[in-house]
Design a protein around this motif. Sequence first.
Motif, PDB file in Angstrom:
ATOM      1  N   LYS A  79       0.716  -1.247  -0.126  1.00 32.27           N
ATOM      2  CA  LYS A  79       0.066   0.070  -0.094  1.00 32.27           C
ATOM      3  C   LYS A  79       0.854   1.198   0.009  1.00 32.27           C
ATOM      4  N   TYR A  96     -14.748  -3.210  -2.317  1.00 35.96           N
ATOM      5  CA  TYR A  96     -15.183  -2.269  -1.238  1.00 35.96           C
ATOM      6  C   TYR A  96     -14.305  -0.838  -1.162  1.00 35.96           C
ATOM      7  N   ASP A 118      -2.699 -14.341  -4.034  1.00 34.87           N
ATOM      8  CA  ASP A 118      -3.178 -13.736  -3.016  1.00 34.87           C
ATOM      9  C   ASP A 118      -4.146 -14.611  -2.247  1.00 34.87           C
ATOM     10  N   ASP A 119      -4.812 -13.874  -1.136  1.00 34.58           N
ATOM     11  CA  ASP A 119      -6.024 -14.616  -0.462  1.00 34.58           C
ATOM     12  C   ASP A 119      -7.197 -14.871  -1.170  1.00 34.58           C
ATOM     13  N   THR A 123     -13.269  -9.053  -7.286  1.00 34.86           N
ATOM     14  CA  THR A 123     -13.481  -8.407  -8.695  1.00 34.86           C
ATOM     15  C   THR A 123     -12.192  -8.355  -9.490  1.00 34.86           C
ATOM     16  N   GLY A 124     -11.115  -8.802  -9.078  1.00 34.57           N
ATOM     17  CA  GLY A 124     -10.052  -8.971  -9.920  1.00 34.57           C
ATOM     18  C   GLY A 124      -9.322  -7.515 -10.031  1.00 34.57           C
ATOM     19  N   THR A 126      -7.277  -5.933  -7.565  1.00 34.97           N
ATOM     20  CA  THR A 126      -5.896  -5.857  -7.303  1.00 34.97           C
ATOM     21  C   THR A 126      -5.149  -6.511  -8.059  1.00 34.97           C
TER      22      THR A 126
HETATM   23  O1  LIG Z   1     -10.245  -8.837  -6.463  1.00 34.29           O
HETATM   24  P1  LIG Z   1     -10.377  -7.629  -5.740  1.00 34.29           P
HETATM   25  O2  LIG Z   1     -11.643  -6.968  -5.676  1.00 34.29           O
HETATM   26  O3  LIG Z   1      -9.301  -6.508  -5.902  1.00 34.29           O
HETATM   27  O4  LIG Z   1     -10.306  -7.812  -3.942  1.00 34.29           O
HETATM   28  C1  LIG Z   1      -9.350  -8.826  -3.610  1.00 34.29           C
HETATM   29  C2  LIG Z   1      -8.292  -8.092  -2.726  1.00 34.29           C
HETATM   30  O5  LIG Z   1      -9.132  -7.388  -1.552  1.00 34.29           O
HETATM   31  C3  LIG Z   1      -8.458  -7.821  -0.229  1.00 34.29           C
HETATM   32  O6  LIG Z   1      -7.218  -6.982   0.047  1.00 34.29           O
HETATM   33  P2  LIG Z   1      -7.497  -5.560   0.763  1.00 34.29           P
HETATM   34  O7  LIG Z   1      -7.342  -4.607  -0.259  1.00 34.29           O
HETATM   35  O8  LIG Z   1      -8.722  -5.571   1.553  1.00 34.29           O
HETATM   36  O9  LIG Z   1      -6.264  -5.597   1.550  1.00 34.29           O
HETATM   37  P3  LIG Z   1      -5.726  -6.317   3.167  1.00 34.29           P
HETATM   38  O10 LIG Z   1      -5.065  -7.567   2.556  1.00 34.29           O
HETATM   39  O11 LIG Z   1      -4.782  -5.527   3.379  1.00 34.29           O
HETATM   40  O12 LIG Z   1      -6.822  -6.788   3.885  1.00 34.29           O
HETATM   41  C4  LIG Z   1      -7.717  -9.015  -0.661  1.00 34.29           C
HETATM   42  O13 LIG Z   1      -6.648  -9.592   0.291  1.00 34.29           O
HETATM   43  C5  LIG Z   1      -7.211  -8.970  -2.270  1.00 34.29           C
HETATM   44  O14 LIG Z   1      -5.887  -8.512  -2.009  1.00 34.29           O
END
Ligand SMILES: O=P(O)(O)OC[C@H]1O[C@H](OP(=O)(O)OP(=O)(O)O)[C@H](O)[C@@H]1O
Length: 170
Positions: A79, A96, A118-119, A123-124, A126
């Motif tokens: 971040k 969100y 990733d975990d 939506t894809g 990230t």
């Molecule tokens: O496919 P997307 O819609 O992009 O969402 C997936 C992402 O959202 C969450 O991270 P988040 O940004 O909430 O951060 P964190 O891991 O620090 O909790 C999760 O860990 C993924 O990286």
Amino acid sequence: MDVKKYVRDVKDFPKEGIIFKDITPVLSNPEVFKFVIDGMIEDIKDWNFDTIIGPEARGFIFAAPLAYKMGKKFVPVRKPGKLPYKKISASYDLEYGSATLEMHIDAIEKGERVIIVDDVLATGGTTAAIVELVKKAGGIVEGVYNFAELSFLNPREKLNDIKVGSLIEY
Ligand SMILES: O=P(O)(O)OC[C@H]1O[C@H](OP(=O)(O)OP(=O)(O)O)[C@H](O)[C@@H]1O
Ligand SMILES: Nc1ncnc2[nH]cnc12
């Protein structure tokens, strides 16, 4: 093992209308976490890559043990304002909200083959942003692999012809 039993649905977090997939019950059970990490490794053992990219924060939890056990290079994507050296960045929307991610400018070499771990693939957004970072750096995305995929949000539409795999799907 029914891994989904250890993923807890939390309604209306972090915003109304979102069903949050809470992975902490997976992490608090050593037997389950080991089963998950070993299963993820089994799924990608034939993928051709040198490097695993993990996004902060929950991505680190899965990407780092995979890199360690598979003997691969690990690259953190973070971040804004967290990485100390020169950076490249990409902005994106997620389930969100919206956000920006950064990667060190020298993290990946031209022609390096990487996978993104990733975990949750929701939506894809990230993952698409990280693909952009890898391309900016001259790397090649071998594929994307996740602990859990929310297929009802159609994340693969954002990832075009990139190979996508996930241990569990909703
Ligand atoms: O496919 P997307 O819609 O992009 O969402 C997936 C992402 O959202 C969450 O991270 P988040 O940004 O909430 O951060 P964190 O891991 O620090 O909790 C999760 O860990 C993924 O990286
Ligand atoms: N519904 C969800 N649960 C957990 N992590 C997420 N990241 C994006 N959407 C998510």
